[in-house]
Design a protein around this motif. Structure first.
Motif, PDB file in Angstrom:
ATOM      1  N   PHE A   1       0.903  -1.253  -0.164  1.00  0.00           N
ATOM      2  CA  PHE A   1       0.101   0.015   0.004  1.00  0.00           C
ATOM      3  C   PHE A   1       0.848   1.079  -0.060  1.00  0.00           C
ATOM      4  N   SER A   2       1.817   1.195   0.855  1.00  0.00           N
ATOM      5  CA  SER A   2       2.824   2.568   1.080  1.00  0.00           C
ATOM      6  C   SER A   2       3.954   2.535  -0.205  1.00  0.00           C
TER       7      SER A   2
ATOM      8  N   ASP B   1       2.519   2.129  -3.480  1.00  0.00           N
ATOM      9  CA  ASP B   1       1.757   2.896  -4.501  1.00  0.00           C
ATOM     10  C   ASP B   1       1.079   3.981  -4.262  1.00  0.00           C
ATOM     11  N   THR B   2       0.596   4.242  -3.024  1.00  0.00           N
ATOM     12  CA  THR B   2       0.065   5.230  -2.397  1.00  0.00           C
ATOM     13  C   THR B   2       0.513   6.724  -3.125  1.00  0.00           C
TER      14      THR B   2
ATOM     15  N   ALA C   1      -4.389  -3.996  -2.199  1.00  0.00           N
ATOM     16  CA  ALA C   1      -3.354  -2.879  -1.758  1.00  0.00           C
ATOM     17  C   ALA C   1      -2.937  -2.341  -2.872  1.00  0.00           C
TER      18      ALA C   1
ATOM     19  N   ALA D   1      -4.626   1.803  -3.918  1.00  0.00           N
ATOM     20  CA  ALA D   1      -3.656   2.587  -3.254  1.00  0.00           C
ATOM     21  C   ALA D   1      -3.407   3.778  -4.307  1.00  0.00           C
TER      22      ALA D   1
ATOM     23  N   GLY E   1      -4.125   7.699  -3.302  1.00  0.00           N
ATOM     24  CA  GLY E   1      -3.041   8.707  -3.228  1.00  0.00           C
ATOM     25  C   GLY E   1      -3.630   9.667  -4.319  1.00  0.00           C
TER      26      GLY E   1
ATOM     27  N   LEU F   1      -0.422   8.302   5.586  1.00  0.00           N
ATOM     28  CA  LEU F   1       0.416   6.965   5.893  1.00  0.00           C
ATOM     29  C   LEU F   1       0.937   7.203   7.374  1.00  0.00           C
TER      30      LEU F   1
END
Length: 410
Positions: free
Chosen positions: A29-30, A32-33, A151, A155, A159, A175
């Motif tokens: 997730f973090s 591609d966000t 995710a 994401a 974002g 995040l």
């Protein structure tokens, strides 16, 4: 399995599954966000394209390298401390990203995020096998797979919405909040699932012996390849979404959700089916079914793109069908990885995650830029990545036909 498992978690089982699923999805997730905010960040920080690529590479490099240690530490000091420290460092890294004023600062704090985010992915898998017998573990792993696969699809949507409405800093503030909430939830709810008698000494000699045991095991390496590389046959289209959807399929930005909807739908259906099949059919039969789905749809997708100009109505559904096959395979293969060396489940999860992270990094940094402007090349690359996993499973089946032969028991 921890002999005290029945007394460690007295709440509803779905709550533990949800907690572990959220831990598992944090890493992808973090990644591609913040991708939709690339252009805005570059403009705001006066960063070159190479420098912006380094913000991604720093995260992926830290994620891959630290994955080698998360599981080993969890085998030695316990699952809970590694999760809590990982979430704390991730939160601080996210805060640093949100406060960054130069691209150099952003690169450094993205590396901190990467070094810590993998703790949730690695340790959650080991916790599942600590707590549940095989069939039940497969059902829980299927639920975690669902969130892990969702995710990368949702994401960019989150974002992009944050970037448009609140600027690029808001992505990292978000995040930071996610990391804080996960730390609080795990501090309040997560039990220590590693039995004291099952802990491994935290010595360099013991760690090296464990890495050699796993890294020199053809069974482990083939299982890790079978579970890690095929994911990129689907992930590739997510990475290439702007060019694939906008330039090649000529969709408007408001129509991009179709790719994510179909991908998420396929993952949900595959994970649900995997959970339903737990304990009913032998694992190797389920793996075979999943690979047959991925192989069949990949070949048809390549043939269609060779014969016809790509159109969204037929070019998008194969990605969802592929996602179904992947979600059918990966929970079972992951459990087979963890059960190869029960005394080193944390380390096995670490090395499996490391191999997957390396594959993701290669695809994001090298493969996607090379193929993203051609539907034929995208389809071919997706087929080849599925083929790596299929070849690994075929070799494993030929050499060790007993693996996965018996259905899991509850």
């Amino acid at each position: 399995m921890n002999p005290d498992a029945p007394t460690l978690w007295l709440r509803p089982q779905w709550m533990l599954a949800a907690l572990l699923a959220l831990l598992s999805m944090l890493g992808p997730f973090s990644i591609d966000t913040y991708i939709p905010a690339f252009a805005g960040i570059a403009t705001a920080l006066q960063a070159t394209p190479l420098e912006m690529q380094q913000t991604l590479s720093a995260y992926l490099f830290g994620f891959a390298v630290m994955n080698l240690l998360h599981g080993a530490l969890a085998d030695a000091v316990g699952r809970r401390p590694v999760v809590l420290w990982g979430m704390a460092v991730f939160t601080l890294g996210s805060l640093g990203c949100a406060l960054s004023q130069t691209v150099e600062q952003l690169i450094a704090f993205r590396a901190v995020q990467g070094l810590s985010a993998g703790a949730g992915v690695v340790v959650s898998r080991a916790i599942i096998r600590d707590m549940f017998p095989p069939a039940q573990a497969q059902r829980i792993m299927s639920q975690v797979t669902l969130y892990f696969g969702i995710a990368p699809a949702i994401a960019p949507i989150v974002g992009g919405w944050l970037f448009v409405h609140a600027g690029w800093h808001s992505v990292f503030w978000f995040l930071t909040v996610v990391g804080t909430l996960l730390w609080l939830a795990n501090f309040r709810l997560l039990p220590e699932t590693l039995h004291p008698a099952q802990r491994q000494p935290l010595r360099v000699s013991n760690l090296m012996r464990g890495y050699w045991q796993l890294g020199s095991s053809p069974r482990f390496l083939l299982l890790a390849l079978a579970s890690g590389v095929p994911f990129n046959g689907m992930f590739l289209y997510i990475l290439a979404a702007p060019a694939f959807l906008g330039d090649l399929l000529r969709l408007q930005p408001i129509q991009f959700f179709w790719l994510f909807l179909l991908t998420v739908g396929g993952i949900m259906a595959g994970a649900w089916t995997s959970g339903r099949l737990a304990g009913r059919i032998p694992p190797k039969r389920q793996i075979r079914h999943g690979f047959l789905v991925m192989l069949g749809v990949s070949v048809l997708n390549l043939a269609a793109n060779l014969l016809f100009p790509a159109q969204a109505w037929w070019a998008l559904p194969p990605i969802g069908i592929y996602a179904f096959g992947w979600a059918l395979v990966v929970p079972v293969v992951t459990l087979l990885v963890l059960d190869l060396y029960p005394e080193r489940r944390g380390m096995a999860s670490s090395l499996q995650a490391f191999m997957g992270a390396v594959a993701n990094g290669v695809v994001a940094g090298l493969v996607a830029p090379l193929v993203m402007h051609s539907t034929v090349l995208l389809a071919l690359a997706s087929l080849l990545m599925m083929g790596v996993g299929l070849a690994a499973w075929w070799l494993l089946h030929r050499r060790w036909p007993e693996i996965g032969r018996r259905a899991a028991v509850a």
